[in-house]
Scaffold this motif. Structure first.
Motif, short mmCIF file in Angstrom:
data_model
loop_
_atom_site.label_atom_id
_atom_site.label_comp_id
_atom_site.label_asym_id
_atom_site.label_seq_id
_atom_site.Cartn_x
_atom_site.Cartn_y
_atom_site.Cartn_z
N GLY A 171 -27.25 1.21 -18.11
CA GLY A 171 -27.61 0.80 -19.54
C GLY A 171 -28.31 -0.46 -19.30
N ARG A 172 -27.98 -1.35 -20.92
CA ARG A 172 -28.85 -2.22 -21.13
C ARG A 172 -27.90 -3.74 -22.77
NH1 ARG A 172 -33.69 -2.69 -19.98
NH2 ARG A 172 -35.52 -1.07 -19.86
N THR A 173 -28.45 -4.35 -22.14
CA THR A 173 -26.98 -5.86 -22.62
C THR A 173 -27.17 -5.64 -24.05
OG1 THR A 173 -28.87 -7.27 -22.04
CG2 THR A 173 -27.26 -7.17 -20.20
N ARG A 174 -27.21 -6.38 -24.71
CA ARG A 174 -27.80 -6.93 -26.21
C ARG A 174 -28.53 -7.25 -25.97
NH1 ARG A 174 -22.00 -9.73 -28.93
NH2 ARG A 174 -20.78 -7.33 -28.03
N ASN A 175 -29.53 -8.54 -25.30
CA ASN A 175 -30.47 -8.77 -25.73
C ASN A 175 -31.61 -7.85 -24.61
OD1 ASN A 175 -29.75 -11.03 -26.41
ND2 ASN A 175 -29.66 -11.73 -24.08
N GLY A 176 -31.55 -7.14 -24.52
CA GLY A 176 -32.42 -5.46 -24.26
C GLY A 176 -32.56 -5.73 -22.38
N LYS A 177 -31.87 -5.91 -21.26
CA LYS A 177 -31.63 -6.60 -20.04
C LYS A 177 -31.06 -5.38 -19.17
CE LYS A 177 -32.08 -11.87 -19.49
NZ LYS A 177 -31.58 -12.90 -17.85
N GLN A 178 -31.59 -4.96 -18.40
CA GLN A 178 -31.58 -3.28 -17.62
C GLN A 178 -30.48 -4.00 -16.89
OE1 GLN A 178 -33.20 -0.92 -17.34
NE2 GLN A 178 -31.14 -0.11 -16.51
N MET A 179 -29.31 -3.06 -17.17
CA MET A 179 -28.26 -2.85 -15.74
C MET A 179 -27.98 -2.36 -14.82
SD MET A 179 -25.69 -5.36 -17.64
CE MET A 179 -24.22 -4.66 -17.00
N LEU A 180 -27.41 -2.41 -13.91
CA LEU A 180 -27.15 -2.00 -12.28
C LEU A 180 -26.35 -1.44 -12.45
CD1 LEU A 180 -30.05 -3.41 -10.59
CD2 LEU A 180 -30.89 -1.46 -11.76
N ARG A 181 -25.80 -0.40 -11.60
CA ARG A 181 -24.60 0.03 -11.02
C ARG A 181 -24.36 0.06 -9.59
NH1 ARG A 181 -20.04 1.25 -13.64
NH2 ARG A 181 -21.02 1.72 -15.85
N CYS A 182 -23.75 -1.13 -8.64
CA CYS A 182 -23.66 -0.94 -7.27
C CYS A 182 -22.92 0.56 -7.04
CB CYS A 182 -22.84 -1.99 -6.98
SG CYS A 182 -22.41 -2.15 -5.06
N LYS A 183 -22.85 1.55 -6.12
CA LYS A 183 -22.86 2.73 -5.90
C LYS A 183 -21.29 2.20 -5.28
CE LYS A 183 -24.28 6.87 -6.23
NZ LYS A 183 -24.39 7.50 -7.59
N GLU A 184 -21.60 1.47 -4.18
CA GLU A 184 -20.27 0.67 -3.30
C GLU A 184 -18.84 0.34 -3.77
OE1 GLU A 184 -20.12 1.33 -0.42
OE2 GLU A 184 -22.70 1.68 -0.90
N CYS A 185 -18.97 -0.81 -5.40
CA CYS A 185 -18.10 -1.19 -5.59
C CYS A 185 -17.91 -0.42 -6.84
CB CYS A 185 -18.21 -2.48 -6.13
SG CYS A 185 -19.82 -3.11 -7.00
N ASN A 186 -18.50 0.11 -8.12
CA ASN A 186 -18.83 1.10 -9.09
C ASN A 186 -18.52 -0.40 -10.42
OD1 ASN A 186 -19.57 3.32 -10.86
ND2 ASN A 186 -16.93 3.68 -10.74
N LYS A 187 -19.35 -1.08 -9.95
CA LYS A 187 -19.27 -2.07 -11.08
C LYS A 187 -20.80 -2.70 -11.53
CE LYS A 187 -15.46 -4.27 -9.60
NZ LYS A 187 -14.64 -5.89 -8.76
N ARG A 188 -20.58 -2.52 -12.81
CA ARG A 188 -22.16 -3.21 -13.37
C ARG A 188 -22.20 -4.22 -13.52
NH1 ARG A 188 -23.58 -1.10 -18.87
NH2 ARG A 188 -21.93 -2.82 -19.57
N PHE A 189 -23.74 -4.81 -13.52
CA PHE A 189 -24.22 -6.67 -13.19
C PHE A 189 -26.08 -6.17 -14.15
CE2 PHE A 189 -25.14 -4.60 -9.03
CZ PHE A 189 -27.00 -4.87 -8.51
N VAL A 190 -26.80 -7.19 -14.34
CA VAL A 190 -27.43 -7.73 -14.64
C VAL A 190 -28.86 -7.35 -13.84
CG1 VAL A 190 -28.85 -9.11 -16.28
CG2 VAL A 190 -26.95 -8.87 -16.67
N ALA A 191 -29.49 -6.65 -13.91
CA ALA A 191 -30.40 -6.36 -13.38
C ALA A 191 -31.59 -7.76 -12.17
CB ALA A 191 -32.14 -5.38 -13.38
N ASP A 192 -31.48 -9.16 -13.32
CA ASP A 192 -31.98 -10.02 -12.51
C ASP A 192 -31.04 -11.31 -12.44
OD1 ASP A 192 -30.96 -11.30 -15.40
OD2 ASP A 192 -32.84 -11.98 -16.06
#
Length: 337
Positions: free
Chosen positions: A59-80
């Motif tokens: 998915g993406r944030t409200r500002n349009g930044k790409q979100m990534l999900r780690c397959k190890e911990c299954n948590k999301r964070f912003v791509a940058d």
């Protein structure tokens, strides 16, 4: 037009095979640089610390930044995350303007007008960029044939009011004569293959400890040219480096200090362009001088692409509020009295 079509078109010209291969190599390098500059590199997951984790788009944030999900911990964070643009309200285009203006020695207020923000915001953006450079280039070194010398600029408490210290006009001389504590020593090593290491360890004359610290950034078995000062001799011998001390009258086509002297002239011009630099920030600007020296044969747009690629390959974490308080010197009233 695709790369294959360009190469095919070149083959029908009068260019030699060698020239066509060189052009093809440059095209591949440009494509690689563009990909590196546009795609953030995630060295490790900021949530679980997994090095080179497996990531998927989430998915993406409200500002349009790409979100990534780690397959190890299954948590999301912003791509940058950990990048230059992380936790910034400014668009990427604003950061590109900032990089260009910083390389062109443009003042904060002029850049602020272009971006449409307060100049204090531009100050924080610029120093966030410089802080990234400082950390990325901390282990840089020079080799092959190197020239070593020092450049002195007047100490400045620009931006900070010191009790009992009268403000000094831009371009005025220091209150004390000679190489006193009012002179900031910029120690410089420049190789003949367009690489430089620049750092400031102290004010006034450098000592043996400062020289040894600088020599750790000179590769072993490097041949060095020095001026009359002999504080580097012991440290260079430890690194199996041959060296020669030169006077102006000893200069030849191969034995000279022209490269380091040219760099010092460039630094002096940049300091004047910035209307002096606060001494506590000098090593951040030294990192900028290193980049400008290393990329001096490139056009401005090429420098921006190379810089973005360099910044994308590293994750750094620090608070913006730290930027104006960090200092390598105790620039108090004792220096300026």
């Amino acid at each position: 037009m695709s790369v294959e079509e360009i190469i095919e078109k070149l083959s029908s010209t009068e260019l030699s095979d060698y020239q066509i291969k060189e052009i093809e190599k440059q095209i591949d390098e440009y494509i690689s640089d563009n990909n590196t500059a546009s795609d953030p590199n995630v060295e490790y997951c900021p949530k679980c610390g997994k090095v080179h984790p497996k990531l998927i788009k989430a998915g993406r944030t409200r500002n349009g930044k790409q979100m990534l999900r780690c397959k190890e911990c299954n948590k999301r964070f912003v791509a940058d995350t950990g990048q230059l643009t992380f936790y910034s309200h400014q668009e990427f285009s604003a950061w590109k303007i900032l990089l260009k203006d910083t390389l062109n020695t443009v003042g904060l207020r002029e850049t602020a007008l272009k971006i449409g923000v307060h100049f204090v915001t531009v100050f924080r953006m610029r120093h966030k960029f410089l802080r990234f450079l400082e950390e990325i280039l901390v282990n840089e070194s020079v080799g092959n044939v190197a020239e070593v010398d020092e450049k002195y600029i007047t100490a400045s408490h620009k931006g900070t009011k010191l009790e009992g210290v009268e403000p000094r006009k831009h371009g005025s001389k220091a209150n004390k004569r000679g190489l006193s504590k009012m002179q900031v020593c910029i120690m410089t090593a420049v190789s003949r293959d367009n690489n430089a290491y620049i750092h400031t360890y102290n004010t006034g004359r450098p000592n043996d400890i400062n020289a040894n610290d600088l020599c750790q950034h000179i590769d072993e078995n490097t041949y060095c040219f020095l001026d009359g000062i002999n504080i580097y001799d012991w440290s260079l011998k430890k690194r199996n480096c041959d060296f020669r001390h030169l006077k102006k009258s000893d200069y030849t086509k191969t034995d000279h200090l022209n490269n380091v002297n040219h760099l010092h002239s460039f630094i002096e011009k940049e300091v004047i362009g910035y209307r002096n630099l606060a001494t506590k920030y000098i090593n951040r600007y030294n990192s900028l001088f290193m980049i400008q020296c290393n990329y001096r044969k490139m056009s401005l747009n090429e420098k921006i692409v190379k810089l973005l690629g360099l910044l994308r390959q590293h994750q750094k974490y620090f608070f913006v509020r730290q930027i104006s308080h960090e200092s390598i010197f105790l620039c108090g009233a004792t220096i300026f009295n």
